[in-house]
Motif scaffolding. Structure first.
Motif, mmCIF file in Angstrom:
data_model
loop_
_atom_site.group_PDB
_atom_site.id
_atom_site.type_symbol
_atom_site.label_atom_id
_atom_site.label_comp_id
_atom_site.label_asym_id
_atom_site.label_seq_id
_atom_site.Cartn_x
_atom_site.Cartn_y
_atom_site.Cartn_z
ATOM 1 N N SER A 226 8.088 -9.273 30.675
ATOM 2 C CA SER A 226 6.956 -10.069 31.164
ATOM 3 C C SER A 226 7.353 -11.527 31.362
ATOM 4 O O SER A 226 6.882 -12.190 32.283
ATOM 5 C CB SER A 226 5.780 -9.986 30.184
ATOM 6 O OG SER A 226 5.286 -8.669 30.119
ATOM 7 N N ALA A 227 8.236 -12.033 30.491
ATOM 8 C CA ALA A 227 8.667 -13.430 30.627
ATOM 9 C C ALA A 227 9.365 -13.628 31.969
ATOM 10 O O ALA A 227 9.140 -14.624 32.663
ATOM 11 C CB ALA A 227 9.584 -13.815 29.465
ATOM 12 N N ILE A 228 10.204 -12.669 32.348
ATOM 13 C CA ILE A 228 10.899 -12.784 33.638
ATOM 14 C C ILE A 228 9.909 -12.613 34.782
ATOM 15 O O ILE A 228 9.938 -13.338 35.771
ATOM 16 C CB ILE A 228 12.038 -11.742 33.704
ATOM 17 C CG1 ILE A 228 13.124 -12.164 32.714
ATOM 18 C CG2 ILE A 228 12.576 -11.617 35.127
ATOM 19 C CD1 ILE A 228 14.247 -11.161 32.572
ATOM 20 N N LEU A 229 8.973 -11.686 34.626
ATOM 21 C CA LEU A 229 8.015 -11.422 35.707
ATOM 22 C C LEU A 229 7.041 -12.581 35.908
ATOM 23 O O LEU A 229 6.632 -12.870 37.028
ATOM 24 C CB LEU A 229 7.229 -10.140 35.408
ATOM 25 C CG LEU A 229 8.017 -8.824 35.447
ATOM 26 C CD1 LEU A 229 7.138 -7.672 34.955
ATOM 27 C CD2 LEU A 229 8.529 -8.532 36.857
ATOM 28 N N THR A 230 6.639 -13.236 34.830
ATOM 29 C CA THR A 230 5.580 -14.259 34.952
ATOM 30 C C THR A 230 6.120 -15.674 35.038
ATOM 31 O O THR A 230 5.419 -16.574 35.485
ATOM 32 C CB THR A 230 4.638 -14.228 33.727
ATOM 33 O OG1 THR A 230 5.401 -14.536 32.554
ATOM 34 C CG2 THR A 230 3.956 -12.878 33.577
ATOM 35 N N GLY A 231 7.333 -15.906 34.539
ATOM 36 C CA GLY A 231 7.849 -17.269 34.503
ATOM 37 C C GLY A 231 7.429 -18.052 33.267
ATOM 38 O O GLY A 231 7.812 -19.203 33.104
ATOM 39 N N PHE A 232 6.632 -17.451 32.413
ATOM 40 C CA PHE A 232 6.300 -18.085 31.130
ATOM 41 C C PHE A 232 7.301 -17.597 30.081
ATOM 42 O O PHE A 232 7.787 -16.472 30.170
ATOM 43 C CB PHE A 232 4.885 -17.714 30.694
ATOM 44 C CG PHE A 232 3.801 -18.521 31.372
ATOM 45 C CD1 PHE A 232 3.142 -19.532 30.691
ATOM 46 C CD2 PHE A 232 3.437 -18.270 32.694
ATOM 47 C CE1 PHE A 232 2.141 -20.276 31.304
ATOM 48 C CE2 PHE A 232 2.440 -19.010 33.317
ATOM 49 C CZ PHE A 232 1.788 -20.021 32.623
ATOM 50 N N SER A 233 7.577 -18.420 29.097
ATOM 51 C CA SER A 233 8.547 -18.007 28.082
ATOM 52 C C SER A 233 7.962 -16.913 27.190
ATOM 53 O O SER A 233 6.734 -16.772 27.071
ATOM 54 C CB SER A 233 8.931 -19.198 27.208
ATOM 55 O OG SER A 233 7.875 -19.499 26.329
ATOM 56 N N ALA A 234 8.865 -16.161 26.564
ATOM 57 C CA ALA A 234 8.417 -15.106 25.647
ATOM 58 C C ALA A 234 7.547 -15.695 24.542
ATOM 59 O O ALA A 234 6.566 -15.092 24.105
ATOM 60 C CB ALA A 234 9.626 -14.381 25.054
ATOM 61 N N ASP A 235 7.873 -16.907 24.099
ATOM 62 C CA ASP A 235 7.095 -17.531 23.028
ATOM 63 C C ASP A 235 5.709 -17.947 23.516
ATOM 64 O O ASP A 235 4.733 -17.916 22.769
ATOM 65 C CB ASP A 235 7.859 -18.733 22.470
ATOM 66 C CG ASP A 235 7.269 -19.206 21.161
ATOM 67 O OD1 ASP A 235 7.039 -18.346 20.291
ATOM 68 O OD2 ASP A 235 7.016 -20.416 21.022
ATOM 69 N N ASP A 236 5.624 -18.342 24.773
ATOM 70 C CA ASP A 236 4.304 -18.636 25.349
ATOM 71 C C ASP A 236 3.464 -17.365 25.437
ATOM 72 O O ASP A 236 2.255 -17.384 25.187
ATOM 73 C CB ASP A 236 4.447 -19.191 26.775
ATOM 74 C CG ASP A 236 4.835 -20.671 26.787
ATOM 75 O OD1 ASP A 236 4.762 -21.314 25.730
ATOM 76 O OD2 ASP A 236 5.202 -21.170 27.868
ATOM 77 N N PHE B 72 23.371 -8.434 30.833
ATOM 78 C CA PHE B 72 23.504 -9.639 31.658
ATOM 79 C C PHE B 72 23.088 -10.885 30.885
ATOM 80 O O PHE B 72 22.158 -10.832 30.071
ATOM 81 C CB PHE B 72 22.645 -9.512 32.928
ATOM 82 C CG PHE B 72 23.113 -8.427 33.847
ATOM 83 C CD1 PHE B 72 24.102 -8.673 34.799
ATOM 84 C CD2 PHE B 72 22.578 -7.150 33.752
ATOM 85 C CE1 PHE B 72 24.544 -7.651 35.631
ATOM 86 C CE2 PHE B 72 23.016 -6.126 34.586
ATOM 87 C CZ PHE B 72 24.002 -6.376 35.531
ATOM 88 N N PRO B 73 23.755 -12.001 31.157
ATOM 89 C CA PRO B 73 23.302 -13.258 30.560
ATOM 90 C C PRO B 73 21.913 -13.621 31.092
ATOM 91 O O PRO B 73 21.527 -13.180 32.195
ATOM 92 C CB PRO B 73 24.353 -14.273 30.997
ATOM 93 C CG PRO B 73 25.080 -13.656 32.136
ATOM 94 C CD PRO B 73 24.948 -12.172 32.002
ATOM 95 N N ALA B 74 21.201 -14.427 30.317
ATOM 96 C CA ALA B 74 19.803 -14.727 30.632
ATOM 97 C C ALA B 74 19.629 -15.212 32.071
ATOM 98 O O ALA B 74 18.683 -14.811 32.764
ATOM 99 C CB ALA B 74 19.267 -15.773 29.657
ATOM 100 N N ALA B 75 20.543 -16.035 32.527
ATOM 101 C CA ALA B 75 20.379 -16.624 33.861
ATOM 102 C C ALA B 75 20.425 -15.574 34.967
ATOM 103 O O ALA B 75 19.855 -15.773 36.040
ATOM 104 C CB ALA B 75 21.454 -17.676 34.092
ATOM 105 N N GLU B 76 21.092 -14.472 34.694
ATOM 106 C CA GLU B 76 21.225 -13.448 35.748
ATOM 107 C C GLU B 76 20.158 -12.362 35.650
ATOM 108 O O GLU B 76 20.048 -11.512 36.538
ATOM 109 C CB GLU B 76 22.613 -12.796 35.663
ATOM 110 C CG GLU B 76 23.725 -13.745 36.093
ATOM 111 C CD GLU B 76 25.119 -13.179 35.811
ATOM 112 O OE1 GLU B 76 25.273 -11.946 35.820
ATOM 113 O OE2 GLU B 76 26.022 -13.997 35.544
ATOM 114 N N GLN B 77 19.385 -12.372 34.579
ATOM 115 C CA GLN B 77 18.438 -11.269 34.384
ATOM 116 C C GLN B 77 17.332 -11.216 35.449
ATOM 117 O O GLN B 77 16.993 -10.128 35.917
ATOM 118 C CB GLN B 77 17.848 -11.323 32.971
ATOM 119 C CG GLN B 77 18.896 -10.957 31.914
ATOM 120 C CD GLN B 77 18.415 -11.179 30.500
ATOM 121 O OE1 GLN B 77 17.230 -11.360 30.268
ATOM 122 N NE2 GLN B 77 19.333 -11.172 29.553
#
Lengths: 474, 173
Positions: free
Chosen positions: B14-24, B65-70
């Motif tokens: 969801s963090a990747i899909l929404t652009g909000f951080s996992a902590d948010d 994959f590293p975070a930047a490539e996910q």
């Protein structure tokens, strides 16, 4: 975010040591009270009741919660705030000396019931004067005219008959249908009282927030002082702003009240003049017992304030150790009056309602099991001081605190996502219990709407809405 | 019932899909974690094998994959997949609008697609409102007069203005 455990240099003294008199200085609350009573019981304790960990029952008002070490979970932090609530309750209700400060030579409940520390706090009507003038200094009281010359002085003046006074009824109370609460024993209205501590009073007075002109002139963000636990670097750290709201019911043994289960005072029960129904102002001297107790305390770990709420254990059902025949204060199984419904109008604070019109209150959100266990522990400690202590008959409903304390007051989520999300006291938010956002009682969410008389955010307290114009008028 | 592993995968995806951080999306001390409600909704509305495929695909991406490539991998492996893509897009809608839209798998969702508000709690927590620093109808925490000042980039709340993908970690210490 981490709820940090403050580094404090603690002087731990046994609370019980105070009973012997002598040099008993206010004690720091312990970092936690996880120690089992059995493990800390002392040899000289002859009663069967458990002894609290040293320093637990003390007169020191905690300035902030103490957070235990990892793992930090929602439940662990809730526990730490609940302990803070109990320490605050005990310290605020500690026996007071004539000057209003806690008597370090006494212990709560040991010598029966009497004057307590928060009795010395100021009431809003003494601070927000009708002519907007400078309030009387800390420590002096002003009585309404109808209450003078009533013979022996009472301890308190109780004016408010609804949860929200006339002064601010247009704020946020009205849409929620607040109404009076009527006790089962006497059919009389419950009365409410608000008190503020010295830090709150000083902030209002120093910034001239006690009149409308002063509020207009104050252009900064209103920020009441935060409490910080003293440390060796900051031994004089402030206690922070504390505001109390208490609910009292008339106590009459002839009507079935058990006085030994209530903290009681003699109070002037003052009723303002009203048009509907036509009522002249009046003042009667009555014995009243504490049934509800809110503490709001602004602290470093909770800039949205910590919201603790206590009740007398017999409010909605008969509590522990009650003599046979004890009736709940606000519930009667045989009554047909609808539950959690205000009495029929017109509302007349001087009326004595017939039994079938007295309040029927049920708690909508049960007290959490962990809080119940903590209550049993503190009640046992209070009963251990004196088996007749009235203080063992109070219970914490819960403590509401911000899980996002760093939320900006000017940002989109200033309330800081409170836990628990909803909290109500059966005697103070009787008719708005539940768990619907924006509708049911959440201390922080509702108090987040509080403003000054010129509609500025007032830092979660409704107090400032009471200010009048200089020279009089609204 | 979902395991913590499912929740972690769901929040990570969801963090990747929404652009909000996992902590948010799932703050550590949240008293009413909306992420849990959304995962339960997903599991109630979508066939179990597809949910499992979605979460394990993400889990593999996160492991490899590293975070930047996910995000690019989520695009290629999930969003363009004919089965998983529509579900993933409906998850984005759910986070932003607090609604689970029906019929998401039969074509594009229109303005009037039928759907269900996940809960009263979710209603108050739609990311659309955080992204635009506004509030849903009938529920606002913002103080009287807020409309007179321009919205500010505010990283200090649980759902700050990290919708640009530069997650701020919620700004919490």
């Amino acid at each position: 975010m981490r709820f940090s455990r403050p580094m404090i240099c603690m002087i731990i003294l046994s609370g019980l040591a105070c009973m012997g008199g002598g040099g008993c200085t206010p004690v720091q609350p312990p970092a936690n009270t996880n120690a089992t009573p059995a493990a800390t019981a002392t040899a000289n304790n002859t009663s069967a009741a458990p002894t609290p960990p040293p320093g637990t029952l003390g007169p020191a008002i905690p300035h902030d919660a103490n957070f235990s070490d990892n793992p930090q979970t929602l439940a662990a932090i809730q526990h730490d705030f609940d302990v803070f609530s109990w320490q605050s309750f005990v310290a605020l209700n500690w026996p007071a000396m004539p000057d209003g400060s806690a008597d370090p030579g006494k212990i709560i409940g040991a010598d029966g019931d009497g004057a307590v520390v928060w009795d010395g706090y100021k009431e809003p009507y003494e601070v927000f004067l009708p002519d907007g003038s400078t309030p009387t200094p800390w420590g002096q009281q002003q009585l309404p005219a109808q209450c003078r010359n009533l013979g022996p002085p009472g301890d308190k003046v109780l004016q408010m008959t609804q949860k929200v006074s006339d002064d601010v009824l247009d704020a946020s109370g009205q849409p929620f249908g607040t109404g009076p609460l009527v006790d089962q024993q006497n059919g009389r209205y419950v009365r409410y009282e608000i008190r503020i501590n010295r830090d709150t009073y000083d902030y209002i007075v120093q910034n001239t927030l006690y009149n409308k002109e002063g509020q207009q002139a104050f252009t900064q963000l209103i920020q009441f002082p935060k409490g910080t636990n003293p440390s060796s670097q900051a031994p004089d750290a402030p206690v922070g702003s504390i505001v109390i709201k208490a609910a009292w019911k008339v106590i009459d043994p002839a009507q079935g009240d058990i006085p030994g289960r209530f903290h009681k005072v003699q109070a002037y029960v003052y009723t303002r003049a009203s048009d509907n129904p036509p009522t002249p102002p009046s003042c009667e001297l009555k014995t009243v017992g504490l049934v509800g107790f809110h503490i709001a305390h602004k602290t470093a770990s909770a800039p949205q304030w910590v919201w603790s709420t206590f009740e007398q254990v017999d409010n909605v059902q008969v509590g522990h150790d009650a003599p046979p025949g004890t009736k709940a204060n606000f519930f009667d199984a045989v009554s047909t009056y609808p539950v959690n419904t205000p009495p029929p109008r017109p509302w007349n604070p001087n009326a004595v309602l017939p039994p079938d019109k007295r309040s029927q209150v049920k708690r909508v959100i049960p007290i959490d099991d962990a809080t119940k266990a903590l209550n049993a522990q503190w009640q046992a400690w209070l009963g251990g001081v004196n088996k007749d202590s009235v203080w063992q008959y109070y219970e914490l409903v819960s403590t509401q605190w911000p899980t996002q304390p760093n939320a900006s007051p000017t940002g989109p989520k200033p309330a800081g996502d409170p836990a628990p999300p909803f909290l109500a006291n059966a005697t103070l938010e009787t008719y708005i219990q539940g768990n619907t956002p924006n509708v049911s009682s959440s201390c922080i969410m509702c108090h987040n709407n509080a403003t000054t008389t010129n509609s500025k955010f007032s830092d979660f307290t409704y107090l400032l809405e009471r200010a009048h114009k200089k020279g009089g008028g609204k | 019932m979902s395991s913590n592993q499912d929740l972690d995968n769901f929040v990570g995806l969801s963090a990747i899909l929404t652009g909000f951080s996992a902590d948010d999306l799932n703050p550590q001390f949240s008293p009413q974690p909306v992420a849990v409600e959304y995962l339960q909704t997903l599991q109630a509305k979508v066939a179990a094998p597809l949910v499992t495929q979605l979460l394990t695909t993400y889990q593999t991406i996160a492991a490899q994959f590293p975070a930047a490539e996910q995000p690019a991998q989520v695009q290629v492996q999930i969003l363009t997949d004919p089965q998983m893509g529509p579900v993933a897009r409906n998850i984005i809608r759910m986070w932003y609008l607090s609604i689970w839209y029906d019929g998401y798998d039969t074509g594009p969702v229109t303005g009037f697609s039928p759907g269900t508000v996940v809960s009263s709690n979710a209603y108050t927590k739609g990311l659309a409102w955080d992204a635009m620093q506004a509030h849903p109808m009938g529920y606002s925490e913002m103080h009287y007069g807020y409309w007179a000042t321009p919205p500010q980039a505010d990283d200090s709340t649980d759902a700050g203005s990290s919708a640009n993908g530069n997650s701020s970690g919620g700004g919490q210490a």
